[in-house]
Write an enzyme that holds these catalytic residues in place. Structure first.
Site, PDB file in Angstrom:
ATOM      1  N   ARG A  82       0.823  -1.215   0.000  1.00  0.00           N
ATOM      2  CA  ARG A  82       0.000   0.000   0.000  1.00  0.00           C
ATOM      3  C   ARG A  82       0.857   1.265   0.000  1.00  0.00           C
ATOM      4  O   ARG A  82       0.510   2.245  -0.668  1.00  0.00           O
ATOM      5  CB  ARG A  82      -0.981  -0.013   1.173  1.00  0.00           C
ATOM      6  CG  ARG A  82      -2.042   1.071   1.027  1.00  0.00           C
ATOM      7  CD  ARG A  82      -3.152   0.950   2.038  1.00  0.00           C
ATOM      8  NE  ARG A  82      -2.646   1.121   3.385  1.00  0.00           N
ATOM      9  CZ  ARG A  82      -3.382   0.920   4.482  1.00  0.00           C
ATOM     10  NH1 ARG A  82      -4.642   0.526   4.375  1.00  0.00           N
ATOM     11  NH2 ARG A  82      -2.863   1.110   5.675  1.00  0.00           N
ATOM     12  N   LYS A 185      -2.594   6.812   1.340  1.00  0.00           N
ATOM     13  CA  LYS A 185      -2.445   7.273   2.728  1.00  0.00           C
ATOM     14  C   LYS A 185      -1.522   8.494   2.734  1.00  0.00           C
ATOM     15  O   LYS A 185      -0.319   8.404   2.960  1.00  0.00           O
ATOM     16  CB  LYS A 185      -1.907   6.134   3.603  1.00  0.00           C
ATOM     17  CG  LYS A 185      -2.372   6.222   5.042  1.00  0.00           C
ATOM     18  CD  LYS A 185      -2.230   4.903   5.741  1.00  0.00           C
ATOM     19  CE  LYS A 185      -2.298   5.038   7.245  1.00  0.00           C
ATOM     20  NZ  LYS A 185      -3.575   5.513   7.762  1.00  0.00           N
ATOM     21  N   GLU A 221     -16.217   6.472   4.306  1.00  0.00           N
ATOM     22  CA  GLU A 221     -15.514   5.860   5.433  1.00  0.00           C
ATOM     23  C   GLU A 221     -15.643   6.685   6.691  1.00  0.00           C
ATOM     24  O   GLU A 221     -16.294   7.728   6.709  1.00  0.00           O
ATOM     25  CB  GLU A 221     -14.075   5.510   5.102  1.00  0.00           C
ATOM     26  CG  GLU A 221     -13.188   6.665   4.761  1.00  0.00           C
ATOM     27  CD  GLU A 221     -11.776   6.203   4.394  1.00  0.00           C
ATOM     28  OE1 GLU A 221     -11.328   5.133   4.827  1.00  0.00           O
ATOM     29  OE2 GLU A 221     -11.109   6.965   3.682  1.00  0.00           O
TER      30      GLU A 221
HETATM   31  N1  PLP Z   1      -9.208   4.716   6.368  1.00  0.00           N
HETATM   32  C1  PLP Z   1      -8.400   5.684   6.788  1.00  0.00           C
HETATM   33  C2  PLP Z   1      -8.652   7.060   6.340  1.00  0.00           C
HETATM   34  C3  PLP Z   1      -7.326   5.374   7.650  1.00  0.00           C
HETATM   35  O1  PLP Z   1      -6.515   6.325   8.093  1.00  0.00           O
HETATM   36  C4  PLP Z   1      -7.131   4.044   8.056  1.00  0.00           C
HETATM   37  C5  PLP Z   1      -6.016   3.699   8.923  1.00  0.00           C
HETATM   38  O2  PLP Z   1      -5.022   3.235   8.496  1.00  0.00           O
HETATM   39  C6  PLP Z   1      -8.009   3.077   7.592  1.00  0.00           C
HETATM   40  C7  PLP Z   1      -9.038   3.440   6.750  1.00  0.00           C
HETATM   41  C8  PLP Z   1      -7.850   1.654   7.982  1.00  0.00           C
HETATM   42  O3  PLP Z   1      -6.837   1.022   7.256  1.00  0.00           O
HETATM   43  P1  PLP Z   1      -6.033  -0.175   7.864  1.00  0.00           P
HETATM   44  O4  PLP Z   1      -7.032  -1.214   8.260  1.00  0.00           O
HETATM   45  O5  PLP Z   1      -5.170  -0.662   6.763  1.00  0.00           O
HETATM   46  O6  PLP Z   1      -5.277   0.326   9.011  1.00  0.00           O
HETATM   47  C1  COI Z   2      -4.194   3.566  11.440  1.00  0.00           C
HETATM   48  O1  COI Z   2      -5.189   2.939  11.755  1.00  0.00           O
HETATM   49  O2  COI Z   2      -3.079   3.052  11.306  1.00  0.00           O
HETATM   50  C2  COI Z   2      -4.247   4.972  11.145  1.00  0.00           C
HETATM   51  O3  COI Z   2      -3.456   5.406  10.396  1.00  0.00           O
HETATM   52  C3  COI Z   2      -5.221   5.791  11.806  1.00  0.00           C
HETATM   53  C4  COI Z   2      -4.640   7.057  12.233  1.00  0.00           C
HETATM   54  C5  COI Z   2      -4.318   7.271  13.617  1.00  0.00           C
HETATM   55  C6  COI Z   2      -4.327   8.076  11.261  1.00  0.00           C
END
Ligand code: PLP
Ligand code: COI
Length: 340
Positions: A82, A185, A221
């Site tokens: 990612r 991200k 989201e």
């Molecule tokens: N959506 C956003 C905007 C986020 O910052 C995060 C955190 O990482 C997620 C979703 C969840 O992604 P993940 O499950 O890969 O941590």
């Molecule tokens: C995560 O879940 O890893 C995130 O990045 C959320 C966050 C604190 C920005």
């Protein structure tokens, strides 16, 4: 910092200093050998693209101390892929999967004493970050980049932990544009979410449930997390170009299928919330945080999901299974853990 001063079971999702971080620099077309350092600052050119044109991307993943005392890093390869996608999105130099993995493992091992003990409910949060270094005044990508991995022990993201919270819908803010950077991200997405997030917190909500930025008809989201719900016994979660493809959500979809549930990743109309029996925010930080109520602040409509404010059976089962895999209490059938 002495780790015996840390109250593991009551850590918040904050920054606790640890011993070392690891770094590599992209210069002349290649990543440098990994540097280990105890410095927590960087020396940055005043015209660096990270400062002016937002060339900044990051990741978030976790390491857990298992029942057997071993450390497990959850879905390392997925996060490596990612961040490389995010890099391509902002025309930055992608970190190779090999380098990403090596640096994350090195950062965890160097700070092993900060991996919270089994049973504390806490984990070691791993934050890889990449920034554009080169001086640039015209809008253009940098030629040089820094990639840094630091770690910090954390507790739950929502201070309520696994207790259901209320979230809200506000149409006056978007975090991202319809064909913008939401699928990567990128730090700027979080800057764009600060006002809405602050307002939601002031009003007593744990997060904002964003609608799709083009039509404001579909669910997108939930603050720094994806959203899923249970409807007619199915796991439903938004398909959207403007959300981050959550690795936790992907894992939960797999677990839901393993448990015999149907999974639908599709556009979800806001009105469908009237028929859901459970809902949750999911992500590395949020894990799977049950949602009790969703308030539409523009129409005044309240979608009450959990009238008794107790976590529902499906979200609880998914949360428990995910946690059990991360802690080495349940077989890692899909090969998600990197065991150190
Ligand atoms: N959506 C956003 C905007 C986020 O910052 C995060 C955190 O990482 C997620 C979703 C969840 O992604 P993940 O499950 O890969 O941590
Ligand atoms: C995560 O879940 O890893 C995130 O990045 C959320 C966050 C604190 C920005």
């Amino acid at each position: 910092m002495a780790t015996n001063e840390l109250d593991w079971a009551n850590l918040s999702f904050g920054y606790v200093p640890t011993d070392y971080n690891v770094r590599s620099t992209f210069r002349d077309g290649k990543w440098s050998p990994i540097e280990e350092t105890d410095s927590t600052t960087i020396d940055l050119h005043i015209a660096a693209t990270a400062l002016h044109y937002g060339q900044e991307i990051f990741e978030g993943l976790k390491a857990f101390r298992g029942k057997d005392g071993k450390i497990r890093i959850f879905r390392l390869e997925e996060n490596a892929r990612r961040i490389a996608e995010s890099a391509r999105g902002l025309l930055m130099a992608p970190v190779t999967e090999e380098l990403f993995k090596e640096m994350v493992i090195r950062a965890v091992k160097l700070n092993e004493r900060f991996v919270p003990p089994y049973g504390s409910g806490a984990s070691l949060y791993i934050r890889p970050v990449e920034i554009g270094l080169s001086a640039q005044v015209g809008v253009a990508p940098a030629k040089e980049y820094a990639f840094i991995v630091f770690v910090t022990p954390v507790g739950p993201y929502f201070k309520e932990g696994f207790k259901p919270t209320n979230i809200c819908i506000m149409r006056e803010y978007d975090r991202v544009a319809p064909k913008g950077t939401g699928r990567w991200k990128v730090g700027g997405n979080y800057a764009a979410s600060l006002q809405a997030g602050m307002k939601a917190h002031e009003l007593g909500y744990s997060a904002v449930l964003y609608l799709d930025p083009k039509e404001k008809k579909y669910l997108d989201e939930c603050g720094p997390a994806n959203f899923f719900a249970i409807k007619d016994g199915k796991y439903i979660t938004p398909a959207s170009d403007s959300i981050l493809p959550s690795i936790t959500n992907k894992s939960l979809m797999t677990l839901a299928r393993d448990m015999g549930m149907e999974v639908e990743q599709r556009h979800i109309l806001l009105e469908e919330l009237a028929d859901v029996t459970e809902a949750a925010a999911c992500g590395t930080a949020a894990v799977a945080s049950p949602v009790a109520e969703i308030d539409d602040l523009d129409t005044g409509h309240k979608y009450v999901i959990l009238p008794d404010r107790k976590p529902g059976p499906v979200v609880t089962a998914l949360y428990d299974r995910l946690r059990a895999i991360q802690l080495g209490e349940y077989p890692d059938e899909h090969g998600w853990n990197t065991v150190l």
